[in-house]
Design a protein around this motif. Structure first.
Motif, mmCIF file in Angstrom:
data_model
loop_
_atom_site.group_PDB
_atom_site.id
_atom_site.type_symbol
_atom_site.label_atom_id
_atom_site.label_comp_id
_atom_site.label_asym_id
_atom_site.label_seq_id
_atom_site.Cartn_x
_atom_site.Cartn_y
_atom_site.Cartn_z
ATOM 1 N N THR A 131 0.822 -1.210 0.000
ATOM 2 C CA THR A 131 0.000 0.000 0.000
ATOM 3 C C THR A 131 0.858 1.263 0.000
ATOM 4 O O THR A 131 0.393 2.320 -0.446
ATOM 5 N N SER A 132 2.088 1.162 0.489
ATOM 6 C CA SER A 132 2.990 2.308 0.422
ATOM 7 C C SER A 132 3.319 2.644 -1.028
ATOM 8 O O SER A 132 3.473 3.813 -1.399
ATOM 9 N N ALA A 133 3.448 1.607 -1.843
ATOM 10 C CA ALA A 133 3.753 1.807 -3.255
ATOM 11 C C ALA A 133 2.536 2.259 -4.051
ATOM 12 O O ALA A 133 2.656 2.860 -5.113
ATOM 13 N N ILE A 134 1.330 1.958 -3.530
ATOM 14 C CA ILE A 134 0.093 2.299 -4.232
ATOM 15 C C ILE A 134 -0.395 3.665 -3.751
ATOM 16 O O ILE A 134 -1.143 3.773 -2.786
ATOM 17 N N GLY A 135 0.060 4.703 -4.396
ATOM 18 C CA GLY A 135 -0.359 6.052 -4.052
ATOM 19 C C GLY A 135 -1.094 6.702 -5.216
ATOM 20 O O GLY A 135 -1.391 6.059 -6.222
ATOM 21 N N PRO A 136 -1.400 7.986 -5.101
ATOM 22 C CA PRO A 136 -2.070 8.699 -6.194
ATOM 23 C C PRO A 136 -1.330 8.590 -7.529
ATOM 24 O O PRO A 136 -1.955 8.457 -8.581
ATOM 25 N N ALA A 137 0.006 8.652 -7.490
ATOM 26 C CA ALA A 137 0.789 8.553 -8.731
ATOM 27 C C ALA A 137 0.623 7.177 -9.370
ATOM 28 O O ALA A 137 0.590 7.050 -10.599
ATOM 29 N N SER B 236 -0.279 5.385 1.815
ATOM 30 C CA SER B 236 1.048 5.860 1.426
ATOM 31 C C SER B 236 1.613 6.826 2.458
ATOM 32 O O SER B 236 2.823 6.854 2.698
ATOM 33 N N VAL B 237 0.754 7.629 3.063
ATOM 34 C CA VAL B 237 1.183 8.530 4.139
ATOM 35 C C VAL B 237 1.778 7.710 5.285
ATOM 36 O O VAL B 237 2.864 8.001 5.786
ATOM 37 N N ILE B 238 1.055 6.656 5.681
ATOM 38 C CA ILE B 238 1.509 5.805 6.781
ATOM 39 C C ILE B 238 2.826 5.121 6.425
ATOM 40 O O ILE B 238 3.786 5.133 7.201
ATOM 41 N N GLY B 239 2.880 4.542 5.234
ATOM 42 C CA GLY B 239 4.077 3.816 4.820
ATOM 43 C C GLY B 239 5.290 4.718 4.683
ATOM 44 O O GLY B 239 6.393 4.376 5.122
ATOM 45 N N SER B 240 5.099 5.888 4.095
ATOM 46 C CA SER B 240 6.208 6.817 3.906
ATOM 47 C C SER B 240 6.731 7.338 5.241
ATOM 48 O O SER B 240 7.943 7.395 5.473
ATOM 49 N N ASN C 9 -17.529 9.529 -6.549
ATOM 50 C CA ASN C 9 -17.472 9.224 -5.113
ATOM 51 C C ASN C 9 -16.723 7.931 -4.850
ATOM 52 O O ASN C 9 -15.937 7.833 -3.900
ATOM 53 N N ILE C 10 -16.979 6.929 -5.706
ATOM 54 C CA ILE C 10 -16.296 5.639 -5.544
ATOM 55 C C ILE C 10 -14.801 5.795 -5.763
ATOM 56 O O ILE C 10 -13.985 5.223 -5.029
ATOM 57 N N PHE C 11 -14.436 6.588 -6.773
ATOM 58 C CA PHE C 11 -13.006 6.830 -6.998
ATOM 59 C C PHE C 11 -12.397 7.543 -5.800
ATOM 60 O O PHE C 11 -11.236 7.302 -5.451
ATOM 61 N N GLY C 12 -13.162 8.410 -5.169
ATOM 62 C CA GLY C 12 -12.673 9.103 -3.985
ATOM 63 C C GLY C 12 -12.264 8.131 -2.890
ATOM 64 O O GLY C 12 -11.277 8.357 -2.178
ATOM 65 N N ILE C 13 -13.020 7.038 -2.768
ATOM 66 C CA ILE C 13 -12.681 6.013 -1.767
ATOM 67 C C ILE C 13 -11.320 5.400 -2.076
ATOM 68 O O ILE C 13 -10.466 5.246 -1.197
ATOM 69 N N VAL C 14 -11.110 5.051 -3.348
ATOM 70 C CA VAL C 14 -9.842 4.452 -3.755
ATOM 71 C C VAL C 14 -8.699 5.444 -3.581
ATOM 72 O O VAL C 14 -7.615 5.093 -3.082
ATOM 73 N N LEU C 15 -8.934 6.690 -3.985
ATOM 74 C CA LEU C 15 -7.889 7.710 -3.867
ATOM 75 C C LEU C 15 -7.517 7.955 -2.409
ATOM 76 O O LEU C 15 -6.328 8.044 -2.066
ATOM 77 N N PHE C 16 -8.523 8.044 -1.540
ATOM 78 C CA PHE C 16 -8.237 8.257 -0.123
ATOM 79 C C PHE C 16 -7.474 7.068 0.459
ATOM 80 O O PHE C 16 -6.505 7.252 1.209
ATOM 81 N N ALA C 17 -7.913 5.853 0.130
ATOM 82 C CA ALA C 17 -7.245 4.659 0.649
ATOM 83 C C ALA C 17 -5.798 4.600 0.175
ATOM 84 O O ALA C 17 -4.887 4.281 0.954
ATOM 85 N N ALA C 18 -5.571 4.906 -1.105
ATOM 86 C CA ALA C 18 -4.218 4.870 -1.658
ATOM 87 C C ALA C 18 -3.336 5.934 -1.004
ATOM 88 O O ALA C 18 -2.182 5.663 -0.631
ATOM 89 N N ALA C 19 -3.866 7.135 -0.857
ATOM 90 C CA ALA C 19 -3.084 8.229 -0.288
ATOM 91 C C ALA C 19 -2.828 8.028 1.203
ATOM 92 O O ALA C 19 -1.706 8.215 1.681
ATOM 93 N N MET C 20 -3.863 7.624 1.948
ATOM 94 C CA MET C 20 -3.727 7.428 3.386
ATOM 95 C C MET C 20 -2.707 6.334 3.701
ATOM 96 O O MET C 20 -1.854 6.487 4.594
#
Length: 321
Positions: free
Chosen positions: A31-37, A297-301, A284-295
């Motif tokens: 999940t650290s590798a799975i971010g917005p980019a 990545s924040v933790i992992g980084s 809205n559904i994409f927002g869920i994926v984007l938030f999960a990916a970003a959140m």
């Protein structure tokens, strides 16, 4: 020495605690590798190369597995973190790298927190700044809480599974050409043109410091030594495959849209896929994926940066353990 190592290997047994740690290290790295980019790159490359992008995904996964196994095995067998090994190679190198990683981690997390804010904006309509602030508070709460590492494991696992389920649903709704993707998995059109995408995918997965996240998580749990090589091999491969599964699902979802002649929105390619497949609620559904990916990545980084900084001085080490 050989008899001792052999004896240690025979004593190793896979317990429930090992299973939890395995899942924690796998999802922390993945999940650290799975971010917005990650989401944007996959959508853009799929739109550009269509089904031939499957070959790039496959080859990058093979390269990623080789690189990650090598790094994780070295760290766990020696019981030393990346910066400690670097210092042994050249005195001061590990310290220099740790400082660079801390600066880089801060820079990346500015983007990750902004991405999480955009995700909450897409889901609930919150102001992006408020969403970013909520993300920052949640992340800080995880790290300062008692048993933060266990909470981190649970959160990253939940977010990882959530992303896979949501993207898989969109993929099935998109109804991509599976046969065409399978054909170009091994016989791509213009394979030389895929060199840059392959380098980009590998760099985004194991080319940076995030590949150390899972191995450092294992070391923080007190696991080290040659006896744990089977455990490390399984964890390293599983982490890469988890990342590969999500990228494949997203690739197929995007492919199902672009083959119909739809041009993705250049401002937000992955979001336009969700909206095309699911209609207005797709945002809205994409927002869920984007938030999960970003959140995640924040933790992992943040965690990875902390594990590189913790050996700079004994006082820092004590405060981060």
């Amino acid at each position: 020495m050989g008899d001792k190592l052999k004896s240690d290997e025979q004593e190793f047994k896979f317990t429930k605690n090992h299973k939890r740690l395995l899942l924690g290290s796998v999802f922390l790295m993945a999940t650290s590798a799975i971010g917005p980019a990650f989401l944007t790159q996959t959508a853009v490359f799929t739109a550009q190369f269509a089904s031939s992008f499957a070959f790039a995904i496959l080859l990058s996964i093979i390269i990623d597995i080789g690189a990650q196994i090598n790094i994780w095995r070295v760290l766990v067998v020696t019981g030393k973190r990346g910066q400690e090994i670097a210092n042994e190679i050249f005195n001061g190198l590990g310290t220099f790298i740790s400082i660079l990683i801390a600066i880089g981690g801060l820079a990346f997390n500015i983007g990750n927190i902004a991405g999480a804010g955009l995700g909450l904006n897409a889901i609930f309509g919150l102001d992006v700044k408020i969403g970013a602030a909520i993300t920052a508070v949640l992340s800080i709460g995880i790290f300062i809480s008692k048993g933060g590492q266990k909470i981190m494991d649970v959160v990253t696992m939940f977010l990882g599974v959530l992303m896979i389920i949501v993207v898989a649903f969109v993929m099935f709704k998109a109804n991509p050409p599976y046969a065409e993707a399978a054909k170009h998995l091994v016989m791509p059109e213009q394979p030389l043109a895929l060199v840059l995408p392959i380098i980009t995918l590998v760099g985004g997965t194991v080319g940076g410091y995030i590949t150390f996240a899972g191995a450092h998580r294992i070391l923080d749990s007190g696991i080290q030594g040659k006896a744990y090589l089977p455990f490390v091999n399984k964890a390293a491969i599983s982490g890469i495959l988890t990342t590969g599964v999500l990228r494949t699902l997203l690739f197929l979802a995007v492919l199902g849209v672009v083959v119909t002649g739809v041009t993705l929105n250049s401002e937000n390619p992955p979001a336009s896929v969700f909206e095309h497949v699911l209609g207005p609620i797709g945002r809205n559904i994409f927002g869920i994926v984007l938030f999960a990916a970003a959140m995640s990545s924040v933790i992992g980084s943040a965690y990875t940066s902390a594990t590189f900084l913790k050996t700079l001085h004994k006082s820092v080490y004590n405060k981060t353990n």
